[in-house]
Design a protein around this motif. Structure first.
Motif, short mmCIF file in Angstrom:
data_model
loop_
_atom_site.label_atom_id
_atom_site.label_comp_id
_atom_site.label_asym_id
_atom_site.label_seq_id
_atom_site.Cartn_x
_atom_site.Cartn_y
_atom_site.Cartn_z
N GLN A 1 13.90 -29.50 1.85
CA GLN A 1 14.32 -28.52 0.84
C GLN A 1 15.39 -27.60 1.41
O GLN A 1 15.10 -26.63 2.11
N CYS A 2 16.61 -27.95 1.10
CA CYS A 2 17.77 -27.14 1.45
C CYS A 2 18.66 -27.12 0.21
O CYS A 2 19.34 -28.08 -0.09
N ASP A 3 18.59 -26.01 -0.49
CA ASP A 3 19.34 -25.88 -1.74
C ASP A 3 20.61 -25.07 -1.51
O ASP A 3 20.70 -24.29 -0.57
N GLU A 4 21.56 -25.27 -2.40
CA GLU A 4 22.84 -24.56 -2.30
C GLU A 4 23.17 -23.96 -3.66
O GLU A 4 22.96 -24.59 -4.68
N THR B 1 29.56 -24.21 3.75
CA THR B 1 28.16 -24.19 3.31
C THR B 1 27.70 -25.58 2.90
O THR B 1 26.60 -25.99 3.24
N SER B 2 28.55 -26.32 2.20
CA SER B 2 28.14 -27.68 1.82
C SER B 2 27.99 -28.55 3.06
O SER B 2 27.07 -29.37 3.14
N ASP B 3 28.85 -28.35 4.06
CA ASP B 3 28.71 -29.09 5.32
C ASP B 3 27.40 -28.74 6.01
O ASP B 3 26.70 -29.61 6.53
N ALA B 4 27.04 -27.45 6.01
CA ALA B 4 25.79 -27.02 6.64
C ALA B 4 24.58 -27.61 5.92
O ALA B 4 23.63 -28.08 6.55
N GLY B 5 24.62 -27.61 4.60
CA GLY B 5 23.52 -28.20 3.82
C GLY B 5 23.35 -29.68 4.12
O GLY B 5 22.24 -30.16 4.31
N ARG B 6 24.47 -30.38 4.18
CA ARG B 6 24.43 -31.82 4.49
C ARG B 6 23.83 -32.04 5.88
O ARG B 6 23.00 -32.91 6.10
N LEU B 7 24.22 -31.21 6.84
CA LEU B 7 23.70 -31.33 8.20
C LEU B 7 22.19 -31.08 8.23
O LEU B 7 21.44 -31.83 8.84
N PRO C 1 11.55 -23.54 3.15
CA PRO C 1 12.67 -23.97 2.30
C PRO C 1 13.87 -23.07 2.55
O PRO C 1 13.72 -21.87 2.81
N ILE C 2 15.05 -23.63 2.50
CA ILE C 2 16.27 -22.89 2.81
C ILE C 2 17.19 -22.89 1.60
O ILE C 2 17.35 -23.91 0.93
N LEU C 3 17.79 -21.74 1.35
CA LEU C 3 18.80 -21.59 0.30
C LEU C 3 20.07 -21.09 0.94
O LEU C 3 20.08 -20.07 1.65
N LEU C 4 21.16 -21.80 0.71
CA LEU C 4 22.48 -21.38 1.17
C LEU C 4 23.26 -20.87 -0.03
O LEU C 4 23.31 -21.55 -1.06
N VAL C 5 23.85 -19.69 0.09
CA VAL C 5 24.58 -19.06 -1.02
C VAL C 5 26.01 -18.80 -0.56
O VAL C 5 26.23 -18.27 0.53
N HIS C 6 26.96 -19.15 -1.41
CA HIS C 6 28.37 -18.93 -1.04
C HIS C 6 29.21 -18.66 -2.28
O HIS C 6 28.99 -19.27 -3.32
N LYS D 1 22.16 -11.88 -5.86
CA LYS D 1 20.78 -11.40 -5.77
C LYS D 1 19.92 -12.05 -6.85
O LYS D 1 18.80 -12.52 -6.57
N ASP D 2 20.43 -12.10 -8.07
CA ASP D 2 19.68 -12.71 -9.17
C ASP D 2 19.38 -14.18 -8.88
O ASP D 2 18.27 -14.66 -9.12
N SER D 3 20.37 -14.90 -8.36
CA SER D 3 20.19 -16.33 -8.07
C SER D 3 19.13 -16.54 -7.00
O SER D 3 18.30 -17.44 -7.11
N VAL D 4 19.17 -15.72 -5.96
CA VAL D 4 18.20 -15.86 -4.88
C VAL D 4 16.79 -15.51 -5.36
O VAL D 4 15.83 -16.22 -5.06
N LEU D 5 16.67 -14.45 -6.13
CA LEU D 5 15.34 -14.09 -6.65
C LEU D 5 14.79 -15.17 -7.56
O LEU D 5 13.60 -15.50 -7.50
N ASN D 6 15.63 -15.76 -8.41
CA ASN D 6 15.19 -16.87 -9.26
C ASN D 6 14.76 -18.08 -8.42
O ASN D 6 13.76 -18.73 -8.72
N TRP D 7 15.52 -18.37 -7.37
CA TRP D 7 15.18 -19.48 -6.48
C TRP D 7 13.84 -19.24 -5.80
O TRP D 7 13.00 -20.14 -5.72
N LEU D 8 13.62 -18.01 -5.31
CA LEU D 8 12.34 -17.67 -4.67
C LEU D 8 11.17 -17.83 -5.65
O LEU D 8 10.10 -18.33 -5.28
#
Length: 146
Positions: free
Chosen positions: A98-101, A84-90, A67-72, A123-130
């Motif tokens: 599973q490609c979340d933004e 980042t939204s373009d990369a997620g769409r691609l 699963p991939i998470l893009l953060v911006h 960091k908090d957002s990524v840890l919650n996502w994980l």
């Protein structure tokens, strides 16, 4: 970061920094080399429409990636958050399920890195996502045993 070097170089040109940008020498001084260095173009060549006729035994992007998470940061003036939204769409168009933004308000380019080093919303957002991914995986494994 930028996912399509050519598009990002045009963005830098609009800001008047394209001649001093490290992107130009690192990526080979030409649009052709920008395309070779662009993650977007490389993914499309591996998993895009060109692969529609690929053999059923060929691995898919879903099989090869976690699963991939893009953060911006929304306030990023170095790389626009729309990259980042373009990369997620691609990624999703190539078959990744599973490609979340996550887009962070009041956060600029360097803030995201500082958040990872010193703590903060990124960091908090990524840890919650994980944690959510881990819980989903456990639920899926449990359901597959039933």
């Amino acid at each position: 970061g930028p996912y399509d070097i050519s598009i990002h170089f045009d963005f830098e040109g609009g800001r008047g920094v394209e001649q001093i940008s490290p992107m130009k020498p690192i990526c080979g001084h030409s649009r052709e080399n920008f395309d070779r260095a662009s993650p977007v173009k490389r993914l499309l060549s591996l998993f895009g429409k060109q692969r529609e006729g690929a053999a059923a035994t060929s691995p898919t992007i879903q099989q090869l990636t976690p699963p991939i998470l893009l953060v911006h940061g929304i306030e990023d003036s170095t790389v626009p958050f729309t990259a980042t939204s373009d990369a997620g769409r691609l990624l999703r168009s190539c078959g990744l399920k599973q490609c979340d933004e996550i887009y962070l308000e009041e956060t600029n380019h360097q803030d995201v890195i500082m958040h990872f080093m010193l703590g903060g919303p990124a960091k908090d957002s990524v840890l919650n996502w994980l944690l959510q991914c881990s819980q989903q995986k456990k639920t899926t494994q449990f359901q597959s045993r039933l």
